[in-house]
Design a protein around this motif. Structure first.
Motif, PDB file in Angstrom:
ATOM      1  N   GLY A   5       4.877   4.561   4.426  1.00 60.35           N
ATOM      2  CA  GLY A   5       5.550   4.781   3.141  1.00 60.35           C
ATOM      3  C   GLY A   5       5.577   3.524   2.296  1.00 60.35           C
ATOM      4  N   PHE A   6       5.860   2.400   2.935  1.00 56.56           N
ATOM      5  CA  PHE A   6       5.878   1.123   2.227  1.00 56.56           C
ATOM      6  C   PHE A   6       4.502   0.810   1.637  1.00 56.56           C
ATOM      7  CE2 PHE A   6       4.887  -3.427   2.391  1.00 56.56           C
ATOM      8  CZ  PHE A   6       5.812  -3.912   1.483  1.00 56.56           C
ATOM      9  N   PHE A   7       3.463   0.969   2.456  1.00 59.78           N
ATOM     10  CA  PHE A   7       2.113   0.638   1.981  1.00 59.78           C
ATOM     11  C   PHE A   7       1.640   1.628   0.915  1.00 59.78           C
ATOM     12  CE2 PHE A   7       1.764  -1.443   6.290  1.00 59.78           C
ATOM     13  CZ  PHE A   7       1.878  -2.729   5.797  1.00 59.78           C
ATOM     14  N   GLN A   8       2.067   2.880   1.015  1.00 55.99           N
ATOM     15  CA  GLN A   8       1.706   3.855  -0.026  1.00 55.99           C
ATOM     16  C   GLN A   8       2.374   3.497  -1.350  1.00 55.99           C
ATOM     17  OE1 GLN A   8       2.675   7.499   2.074  1.00 55.99           O
ATOM     18  NE2 GLN A   8       0.509   7.921   2.429  1.00 55.99           N
ATOM     19  N   ARG A   9       3.612   3.033  -1.284  1.00 57.21           N
ATOM     20  CA  ARG A   9       4.276   2.589  -2.517  1.00 57.21           C
ATOM     21  C   ARG A   9       3.575   1.357  -3.091  1.00 57.21           C
ATOM     22  NH1 ARG A   9       8.555   4.034   0.562  1.00 57.21           N
ATOM     23  NH2 ARG A   9       9.134   1.905   1.116  1.00 57.21           N
ATOM     24  N   SER A  10       3.183   0.435  -2.208  1.00 56.00           N
ATOM     25  CA  SER A  10       2.493  -0.763  -2.703  1.00 56.00           C
ATOM     26  C   SER A  10       1.142  -0.389  -3.305  1.00 56.00           C
ATOM     27  CB  SER A  10       2.342  -1.808  -1.599  1.00 56.00           C
ATOM     28  OG  SER A  10       1.391  -1.423  -0.649  1.00 56.00           O
ATOM     29  N   LEU A  11       0.509   0.641  -2.730  1.00 53.83           N
ATOM     30  CA  LEU A  11      -0.760   1.119  -3.273  1.00 53.83           C
ATOM     31  C   LEU A  11      -0.579   1.562  -4.722  1.00 53.83           C
ATOM     32  CD1 LEU A  11      -3.721   1.841  -2.735  1.00 53.83           C
ATOM     33  CD2 LEU A  11      -2.940   4.013  -1.822  1.00 53.83           C
ATOM     34  N   GLY A  12       0.495   2.282  -4.985  1.00 51.98           N
ATOM     35  CA  GLY A  12       0.793   2.709  -6.352  1.00 51.98           C
ATOM     36  C   GLY A  12       1.026   1.534  -7.285  1.00 51.98           C
ATOM     37  N   CYS A  13       1.687   0.507  -6.773  1.00 53.33           N
ATOM     38  CA  CYS A  13       1.936  -0.694  -7.588  1.00 53.33           C
ATOM     39  C   CYS A  13       0.634  -1.411  -7.922  1.00 53.33           C
ATOM     40  CB  CYS A  13       2.875  -1.641  -6.854  1.00 53.33           C
ATOM     41  SG  CYS A  13       4.551  -1.023  -6.680  1.00 53.33           S
ATOM     42  N   TRP A  14      -0.238  -1.567  -6.911  1.00 49.97           N
ATOM     43  CA  TRP A  14      -1.504  -2.262  -7.155  1.00 49.97           C
ATOM     44  C   TRP A  14      -2.376  -1.481  -8.134  1.00 49.97           C
ATOM     45  CZ3 TRP A  14      -1.330  -7.045  -6.259  1.00 49.97           C
ATOM     46  CH2 TRP A  14      -0.719  -7.573  -5.128  1.00 49.97           C
ATOM     47  N   ALA A  15      -2.414  -0.164  -7.956  1.00 52.11           N
ATOM     48  CA  ALA A  15      -3.229   0.661  -8.851  1.00 52.11           C
ATOM     49  C   ALA A  15      -2.671   0.605 -10.272  1.00 52.11           C
ATOM     50  CB  ALA A  15      -3.282   2.095  -8.342  1.00 52.11           C
ATOM     51  N   GLY A  16      -1.349   0.551 -10.381  1.00 54.00           N
ATOM     52  CA  GLY A  16      -0.708   0.503 -11.692  1.00 54.00           C
ATOM     53  C   GLY A  16      -0.732  -0.873 -12.330  1.00 54.00           C
ATOM     54  N   ALA A  17      -1.042  -1.890 -11.567  1.00 50.35           N
ATOM     55  CA  ALA A  17      -1.051  -3.268 -12.071  1.00 50.35           C
ATOM     56  C   ALA A  17      -2.422  -3.637 -12.608  1.00 50.35           C
ATOM     57  CB  ALA A  17      -0.645  -4.228 -10.960  1.00 50.35           C
ATOM     58  N   GLY A  18      -2.997  -2.752 -13.369  1.00 52.89           N
ATOM     59  CA  GLY A  18      -4.300  -3.043 -13.952  1.00 52.89           C
ATOM     60  C   GLY A  18      -5.442  -2.839 -12.989  1.00 52.89           C
TER      61      GLY A  18
END
Length: 108
Positions: A5-18
């Motif tokens: 769950g943590f890594f999936q949330r971070s995945l969303g952050c990285w994808a959203g960070a340009g």
């Protein structure tokens, strides 16, 4: 499961960070590691493949070699010895080109 769950949330952050490909690749790699620990190797393989693709598109040899190491383990587990061997050879080349002796010794 918490780590996934943590890594999936971070995945969303990285994808959203340009679209930080290295960040996305690392998140996919870590999700794969977590799924491997849970014995969910087919799904882990999907994340390792996605990680490999992202590392390659970012021209990151060390990251690609890490993903190839993990993906080779999945292929080996499923008895796909030739695919595992091919990935092992590619990862060795990747670590050598990246100048990563520590990575080269992992799983040699």
């Amino acid at each position: 499961r918490k780590s996934i769950g943590f890594f999936q949330r971070s995945l969303g952050c990285w994808a959203g960070a340009g679209g930080d490909r290295r960040g996305e690749a690392l998140a996919h790699l870590n999700i794969g590691y977590s799924l491997t620990d849970l014995g969910e190797l087919r799904e882990a393989g999907q994340h390792y493949r996605r990680s490999l693709s992202l590392w390659q598109s970012a021209d990151d040899r060390r990251g690609a070699a890490l993903a190839q190491t993990a993906l080779g383990g999945v292929h080996s587990f499923f008895g796909e010895k030739q695919s595992a061997l091919d990935l092992h050879r590619k990862r060795r080349t990747g670590f050598v080109k990246a100048g990563d002796e520590a990575g080269l010794s992992e799983g040699s």
